[in-house]
Design an enzyme around this catalytic site. Structure first.
Site, PDB file in Angstrom:
ATOM      1  N   GLY A  59       0.844  -1.192   0.000  1.00  0.00           N
ATOM      2  CA  GLY A  59       0.000   0.000   0.000  1.00  0.00           C
ATOM      3  C   GLY A  59       0.871   1.230   0.000  1.00  0.00           C
ATOM      4  N   CYS A  86       5.374  -5.966   1.757  1.00  0.00           N
ATOM      5  CA  CYS A  86       5.615  -4.524   1.784  1.00  0.00           C
ATOM      6  C   CYS A  86       4.834  -3.838   2.919  1.00  0.00           C
ATOM      7  CB  CYS A  86       5.283  -3.919   0.416  1.00  0.00           C
ATOM      8  SG  CYS A  86       5.994  -2.284   0.215  1.00  0.00           S
ATOM      9  N   HIS A 173       8.188  -7.493  -3.058  1.00  0.00           N
ATOM     10  CA  HIS A 173       6.939  -7.894  -3.717  1.00  0.00           C
ATOM     11  C   HIS A 173       7.111  -9.210  -4.494  1.00  0.00           C
ATOM     12  CE1 HIS A 173       4.584  -4.189  -3.146  1.00  0.00           C
ATOM     13  NE2 HIS A 173       5.760  -3.602  -3.129  1.00  0.00           N
ATOM     14  N   LYS A 374     -10.768 -10.584 -16.617  1.00  0.00           N
ATOM     15  CA  LYS A 374     -11.056 -10.685 -18.051  1.00  0.00           C
ATOM     16  C   LYS A 374     -10.347 -11.878 -18.716  1.00  0.00           C
ATOM     17  CE  LYS A 374     -13.080  -8.665 -21.599  1.00  0.00           C
ATOM     18  NZ  LYS A 374     -14.400  -8.024 -21.583  1.00  0.00           N
TER      19      LYS A 374
END
Ligand code: XMP
Length: 529
Positions: A59, A86, A173, A374
């Site tokens: 964040g 993180c 990450h 998607k």
């Protein structure tokens, strides 16, 4: 969370991460179902969702900032394995009694971590590895019971854990591709530490969804509006697999689809799938509706509201329909502000309220794709047997060609645009195919991502044979992009542009000039409206 959620699932607590959706996708790529939940979800609500494990996202905030997002400390007492990245790493540290300090030097981009001691998170990875960092603050003291499992030159706690409680976190990450062994770390967490199974596969998903839809629908009749787009086509195929002829698809043909698309809808759904299909020829109704309208937003508004009128008229005519199936997908829900409204339930409600049900009309909704991204919808489409040209269809505006015709939409202009657009697509499909043969990659550096023709509202002088012409130009738009947020104009070879131009002026009556749009987005947009 829908009742549909499979038993094993990983909840990603979202602290406003740039990479929040990416974490859920990485987990799903490993065939474990994952969903995003707001970071401040109360622990009892979270427990009621029965997640198998938690991931705390990154964040942008500093954990000590005044309105920094926080987490209910009780989530750490639910007995669930937790992995923090993180900001998630730092919030775990401070919530459990450790400390975070402002660092002198931040770390942005690639960094090398050096491991400290053994850790089940790092099994199968080297002692030194490249990771992706993006932070200034850093954990300066780990909570009681935790050990440091890696560090970098400037970050003393690049990762930490309390193996006994299955609490793990990394300053870097792992979800980002630049983290060399990120995938392995996630695999270690999901399969070895949490003991989950990689069972979220397309075949299992279809079986599960089919069972769910059957349970939800029972004996009732369902109606669905086919648009020719990916989402509604996939829902149609899925719902039909589940309930067969209890489903009727209504295809409202507004006359502004591309050349060949209405025929494809008929061919796939009526002939191949044998779905009861009502093809409503509303072309003339729309032509009258758009007569004299030049403002693009007004075109959009009229086309959108007319769709529902035609659709509900048809539903009344069919009679006895109690349910409406819709192709809502996960980003529609996330983007409509789950975070802002503080919970998914309220968002889904406001999103549903957008359907303009006429007075006295109500349908129960089924939205079987509302937790799919998607690309997963596309995968599902392929697994259900839909053709590639439908599943991998380029993005296309809901109001169709109406917004690619600048100024008033008339049947004459539509005819010109459909024919010119078909040539652009034919030539650039072939160009992409040649690039694919050369590079072996579908979306290689210079392949076109989206391409179409636009018809502006002007005429110019030309000469054809011995005749002076006063006819329309066609604009060719072809862009390279990955997500439509930014785009560059495609550097098409001159011979490709030349062939498109000569074919359009030769084959499309009413056109005497072809121009190519060489503007990136920004400052332009991809569409002309
Ligand atoms: P712009 O023109 O804003 O378009 O650069 C970005 C992308 O969005 C597509 N687009 C739409 N897609 N419904 C859609 O599903 C719409 O109404 C719509 N309008 C634009 C556009 O084709 C481009 O890929």
């Amino acid at each position: 969370m829908s009742e549909a959620t499979p038993k094993q699932f990983v909840a990603v607590l979202d602290f406003g991460a740039q990479y929040g959706q990416l974490i859920a996708r990485r987990v799903r790529d490993l065939h474990v179902y994952s969903e995003i939940v707001p970071c401040d979800i109360p622990a009892d609500e979270l427990a009621a969702m029965k997640p198998s494990a938690l991931i705390l996202s990154g964040g942008p905030a500093s954990v000590y900032a005044e309105d920094a997002p926080s987490v209910d400390p009780a989530i750490f007492t639910l007995g669930l394995p937790v992995l923090g990245f993180c900001y998630g790493h730092q919030i775990m540290a401070v919530t459990l009694g450790g400390e975070v300090a402002h660092s002198e030097v931040g770390e942005y981009g690639p960094a090398t971590i050096v491991r400290d001691g053994e850790s089940s998170l790092y099994v199968g990875t080297p002692d030194e590895q490249t990771v992706w960092m993006s932070h200034r603050d850093a954990v300066s003291r780990v909570p009681e019971g935790f050990v440091v499992t890696s560090h970098t030159d400037v970050c003393p706690v690049a990762s930490m854990e309390c193996a006994e409680r299955k609490l793990f976190s990394t300053q870097f990450h792992p979800e980002v591709r630049h983290t060399e062994h990120g995938r392995r770390l996630l695999e270690n967490f999901l399969f070895d530490i949490c003991g989950l199974d990689a069972t979220w596969t397309m075949d299992n998903i279809i079986d599960e969804k089919v069972a769910e839809i059957r349970a939800q629908v029972g004996e009732r009749k369902v109606i669905l509006g086919l648009s020719g787009g990916v989402d509604s086509s996939v829902v149609a195929a899925l719902v039909h697999r589940a309930i067969g002829d209890q489903l009727t698809c209504v295809f409202v043909n507004h006359g502004m689809l591309r050349k060949g698309e209405p025929e494809m809808v008929e061919e796939v759904f009526r002939d191949q799938f044998q779905v009861p299909l009502v093809h409503v020829h509303a072309e003339q109704r729309y032509e009258r509706l758009l007569a004299g309208v030049t403002e693009p937003e007004e075109k959009r508004r009229r086309i959108g509201s007319e769709f529902w009128k035609v659709f509900f008229d048809e539903a009344q005519r069919i009679g006895g329909v109690e349910m409406l199936a819709q192709g809502t997908i996960y980003p529609d829900i996330i983007e409509s502000g789950a975070r802002k409204t503080g919970g998914k339930a309220s968002t889904i409600k406001s999103h549903h309220n957008l359907i303009p049900f006429p007075e006295g009309v109500h349908f129960d909704l089924i939205e079987p794709l509302d937790h799919f991204f998607k690309d997963e919808v596309r995968e599902l489409g392929v697994a259900l047997g839909l053709p590639d040209r439908m599943v991998y269809r380029q993005p296309f505006p809901g109001p169709g060609l109406a917004i690619r015709i600048i100024g008033e939409v008339t049947s004459e202009k539509l005819e010109i645009l459909k024919n010119a657009d078909a040539i652009v697509r034919e030539e650039l499909d072939a160009y992409n195919e040649r690039l694919f043969e050369e590079t072996g990659e579908r979306n290689s550096e210079h392949s076109c991502w989206q391409y179409f023709a636009v018809l502006p509202d002007i005429r110019s002088v030309g000469v054809m044979g011995d005749e002076r012409t006063y006819a329309r130009p066609v604009i060719v738009r072809a862009v390279e992009s990955s997500d439509a947020m930014t785009a560059d104009w495609a550097k098409l070879p001159y011979d490709v542009l030349g062939r498109i131009s000569s074919r359009i002026v030769a084959e499309v009556p009413g056109v005497n000039r072809v121009v190519y749009d060489v503007t990136p987005k920004p400052p332009a947009t991809i569409e002309w409206e």
